[in-house]
Design a protein around this motif. Structure first.
Motif, PDB file in Angstrom:
ATOM      1  N   ARG A  43     -38.419   2.562 -59.091  1.00  0.00           N
ATOM      2  CA  ARG A  43     -37.147   1.908 -59.348  1.00  0.00           C
ATOM      3  C   ARG A  43     -36.032   2.712 -58.688  1.00  0.00           C
ATOM      4  O   ARG A  43     -36.007   3.942 -58.795  1.00  0.00           O
ATOM      5  N   GLU A  44     -35.106   2.038 -58.034  1.00  0.00           N
ATOM      6  CA  GLU A  44     -34.053   2.721 -57.314  1.00  0.00           C
ATOM      7  C   GLU A  44     -32.681   2.157 -57.647  1.00  0.00           C
ATOM      8  O   GLU A  44     -32.524   0.974 -57.929  1.00  0.00           O
ATOM      9  N   PHE A  45     -31.703   3.026 -57.576  1.00  0.00           N
ATOM     10  CA  PHE A  45     -30.320   2.666 -57.836  1.00  0.00           C
ATOM     11  C   PHE A  45     -29.766   1.808 -56.711  1.00  0.00           C
ATOM     12  O   PHE A  45     -30.070   2.033 -55.537  1.00  0.00           O
ATOM     13  N   VAL A  46     -28.937   0.841 -57.067  1.00  0.00           N
ATOM     14  CA  VAL A  46     -28.291  -0.024 -56.079  1.00  0.00           C
ATOM     15  C   VAL A  46     -26.776   0.150 -56.113  1.00  0.00           C
ATOM     16  O   VAL A  46     -26.151   0.479 -55.111  1.00  0.00           O
ATOM     17  N   ALA A  47     -26.169  -0.090 -57.277  1.00  0.00           N
ATOM     18  CA  ALA A  47     -24.717  -0.012 -57.407  1.00  0.00           C
ATOM     19  C   ALA A  47     -24.343   0.125 -58.870  1.00  0.00           C
ATOM     20  O   ALA A  47     -25.114  -0.231 -59.754  1.00  0.00           O
ATOM     21  N   ALA A  48     -23.139   0.625 -59.139  1.00  0.00           N
ATOM     22  CA  ALA A  48     -22.646   0.746 -60.503  1.00  0.00           C
ATOM     23  C   ALA A  48     -21.129   0.627 -60.511  1.00  0.00           C
ATOM     24  O   ALA A  48     -20.472   0.839 -59.488  1.00  0.00           O
ATOM     25  N   ILE A  49     -20.570   0.300 -61.685  1.00  0.00           N
ATOM     26  CA  ILE A  49     -19.140   0.077 -61.792  1.00  0.00           C
ATOM     27  C   ILE A  49     -18.626   0.555 -63.140  1.00  0.00           C
ATOM     28  O   ILE A  49     -19.302   0.411 -64.162  1.00  0.00           O
ATOM     29  N   ASN A  50     -17.437   1.131 -63.141  1.00  0.00           N
ATOM     30  CA  ASN A  50     -16.745   1.461 -64.383  1.00  0.00           C
ATOM     31  C   ASN A  50     -16.142   0.188 -64.941  1.00  0.00           C
ATOM     32  O   ASN A  50     -15.432  -0.532 -64.240  1.00  0.00           O
ATOM     33  N   TRP A  51     -16.435  -0.101 -66.198  1.00  0.00           N
ATOM     34  CA  TRP A  51     -16.056  -1.364 -66.784  1.00  0.00           C
ATOM     35  C   TRP A  51     -14.551  -1.584 -66.802  1.00  0.00           C
ATOM     36  O   TRP A  51     -14.072  -2.660 -66.460  1.00  0.00           O
ATOM     37  N   ILE A  52     -13.782  -0.579 -67.205  1.00  0.00           N
ATOM     38  CA  ILE A  52     -12.343  -0.728 -67.336  1.00  0.00           C
ATOM     39  C   ILE A  52     -11.631  -0.515 -66.006  1.00  0.00           C
ATOM     40  O   ILE A  52     -10.877  -1.379 -65.539  1.00  0.00           O
ATOM     41  N   GLY A  53     -11.826   0.621 -65.384  1.00  0.00           N
ATOM     42  CA  GLY A  53     -11.105   0.945 -64.166  1.00  0.00           C
ATOM     43  C   GLY A  53     -11.561   0.185 -62.937  1.00  0.00           C
ATOM     44  O   GLY A  53     -10.785  -0.028 -62.005  1.00  0.00           O
ATOM     45  N   GLY A  54     -12.826  -0.222 -62.910  1.00  0.00           N
ATOM     46  CA  GLY A  54     -13.345  -0.987 -61.795  1.00  0.00           C
ATOM     47  C   GLY A  54     -13.844  -0.168 -60.623  1.00  0.00           C
ATOM     48  O   GLY A  54     -14.291  -0.737 -59.616  1.00  0.00           O
ATOM     49  N   GLY A  55     -13.782   1.146 -60.719  1.00  0.00           N
ATOM     50  CA  GLY A  55     -14.308   1.974 -59.654  1.00  0.00           C
ATOM     51  C   GLY A  55     -15.804   1.763 -59.499  1.00  0.00           C
ATOM     52  O   GLY A  55     -16.518   1.640 -60.495  1.00  0.00           O
ATOM     53  N   ALA A  56     -16.274   1.707 -58.273  1.00  0.00           N
ATOM     54  CA  ALA A  56     -17.672   1.389 -58.018  1.00  0.00           C
ATOM     55  C   ALA A  56     -18.301   2.344 -57.018  1.00  0.00           C
ATOM     56  O   ALA A  56     -17.615   2.951 -56.190  1.00  0.00           O
ATOM     57  N   GLY A  57     -19.619   2.451 -57.089  1.00  0.00           N
ATOM     58  CA  GLY A  57     -20.371   3.246 -56.151  1.00  0.00           C
ATOM     59  C   GLY A  57     -21.614   2.506 -55.706  1.00  0.00           C
ATOM     60  O   GLY A  57     -22.162   1.691 -56.450  1.00  0.00           O
ATOM     61  N   TYR A  58     -22.064   2.779 -54.474  1.00  0.00           N
ATOM     62  CA  TYR A  58     -23.206   2.094 -53.893  1.00  0.00           C
ATOM     63  C   TYR A  58     -24.134   3.086 -53.215  1.00  0.00           C
ATOM     64  O   TYR A  58     -23.693   4.124 -52.702  1.00  0.00           O
ATOM     65  N   VAL A  59     -25.403   2.747 -53.180  1.00  0.00           N
ATOM     66  CA  VAL A  59     -26.342   3.515 -52.391  1.00  0.00           C
ATOM     67  C   VAL A  59     -26.173   3.089 -50.930  1.00  0.00           C
ATOM     68  O   VAL A  59     -25.732   1.972 -50.640  1.00  0.00           O
ATOM     69  N   ASP A  60     -26.526   3.975 -50.000  1.00  0.00           N
ATOM     70  CA  ASP A  60     -26.253   3.733 -48.591  1.00  0.00           C
ATOM     71  C   ASP A  60     -26.863   2.439 -48.055  1.00  0.00           C
ATOM     72  O   ASP A  60     -26.247   1.765 -47.220  1.00  0.00           O
ATOM     73  N   PHE A  61     -28.048   2.082 -48.493  1.00  0.00           N
ATOM     74  CA  PHE A  61     -28.723   0.941 -47.883  1.00  0.00           C
ATOM     75  C   PHE A  61     -28.115  -0.414 -48.237  1.00  0.00           C
ATOM     76  O   PHE A  61     -28.529  -1.437 -47.683  1.00  0.00           O
ATOM     77  N   VAL A  62     -27.100  -0.441 -49.127  1.00  0.00           N
ATOM     78  CA  VAL A  62     -26.437  -1.709 -49.435  1.00  0.00           C
ATOM     79  C   VAL A  62     -24.948  -1.693 -49.111  1.00  0.00           C
ATOM     80  O   VAL A  62     -24.294  -2.734 -49.218  1.00  0.00           O
ATOM     81  N   LYS A  63     -24.408  -0.566 -48.704  1.00  0.00           N
ATOM     82  CA  LYS A  63     -22.982  -0.481 -48.401  1.00  0.00           C
ATOM     83  C   LYS A  63     -22.612  -1.454 -47.286  1.00  0.00           C
ATOM     84  O   LYS A  63     -23.275  -1.526 -46.262  1.00  0.00           O
ATOM     85  N   GLY A  64     -21.541  -2.201 -47.517  1.00  0.00           N
ATOM     86  CA  GLY A  64     -21.103  -3.185 -46.548  1.00  0.00           C
ATOM     87  C   GLY A  64     -21.780  -4.525 -46.695  1.00  0.00           C
ATOM     88  O   GLY A  64     -21.357  -5.501 -46.060  1.00  0.00           O
ATOM     89  N   ARG A  65     -22.827  -4.609 -47.502  1.00  0.00           N
ATOM     90  CA  ARG A  65     -23.554  -5.863 -47.710  1.00  0.00           C
ATOM     91  C   ARG A  65     -23.461  -6.370 -49.149  1.00  0.00           C
ATOM     92  O   ARG A  65     -23.378  -7.573 -49.374  1.00  0.00           O
TER      93      ARG A  65
END
Length: 121
Positions: A43-65
């Motif tokens: 199992r691998e991480f894809v993306a995550a988001i802070n519920w209130i602030g909305g800040g998000a992070g992505y793993v490299d293989f999905v950035k831009g897509r």
């Protein structure tokens, strides 16, 4: 009781798009994310988001897509997937926790049952 239910998976040709949804009920969380697991792989991480602030992070293989987002009023988490590739084929899971938006699955205490995404060549 906490319930996370994914939807929106399906079969799409390479280059196509899908939007996954995750309905969260029973409790609020500070961070939510998406993971995926392909046959024979961990199992691998894809993306995550802070519920209130909305800040998000992505793993490299999905950035831009891929784009992660949420609708606070509806308690919904989304993953917009564009320019899909065959290697994106996997079961996608949403997850919730209160330990930030890191890529470690141990940061998320609650998980949905998954939705299948299949990308054909």
């Amino acid at each position: 009781q906490v319930t996370l239910v994914e939807s929106g998976g399906g079969l799409v040709q390479a280059g196509g798009s899908l939007r996954l949804s995750c309905e969260v009920s029973g409790r609020t969380f500070s961070s939510l994310g998406w993971f995926r697991q392909a046959p024979g792989k961990e199992r691998e991480f894809v993306a995550a988001i802070n519920w209130i602030g909305g800040g998000a992070g992505y793993v490299d293989f999905v950035k831009g897509r891929f784009t992660i987002s949420r609708d606070i009023a509806k308690n919904m988490l989304y993953l917009e997937m564009n320019s899909l590739k065959p290697e994106d084929t996997a079961v996608y899971y949403c997850a919730a926790g209160n330990y930030g938006i890191g890529l470690n699955s141990r940061q998320y205490d609650y998980w949905g049952q998954g939705t299948q995404v299949t990308v054909s060549s």
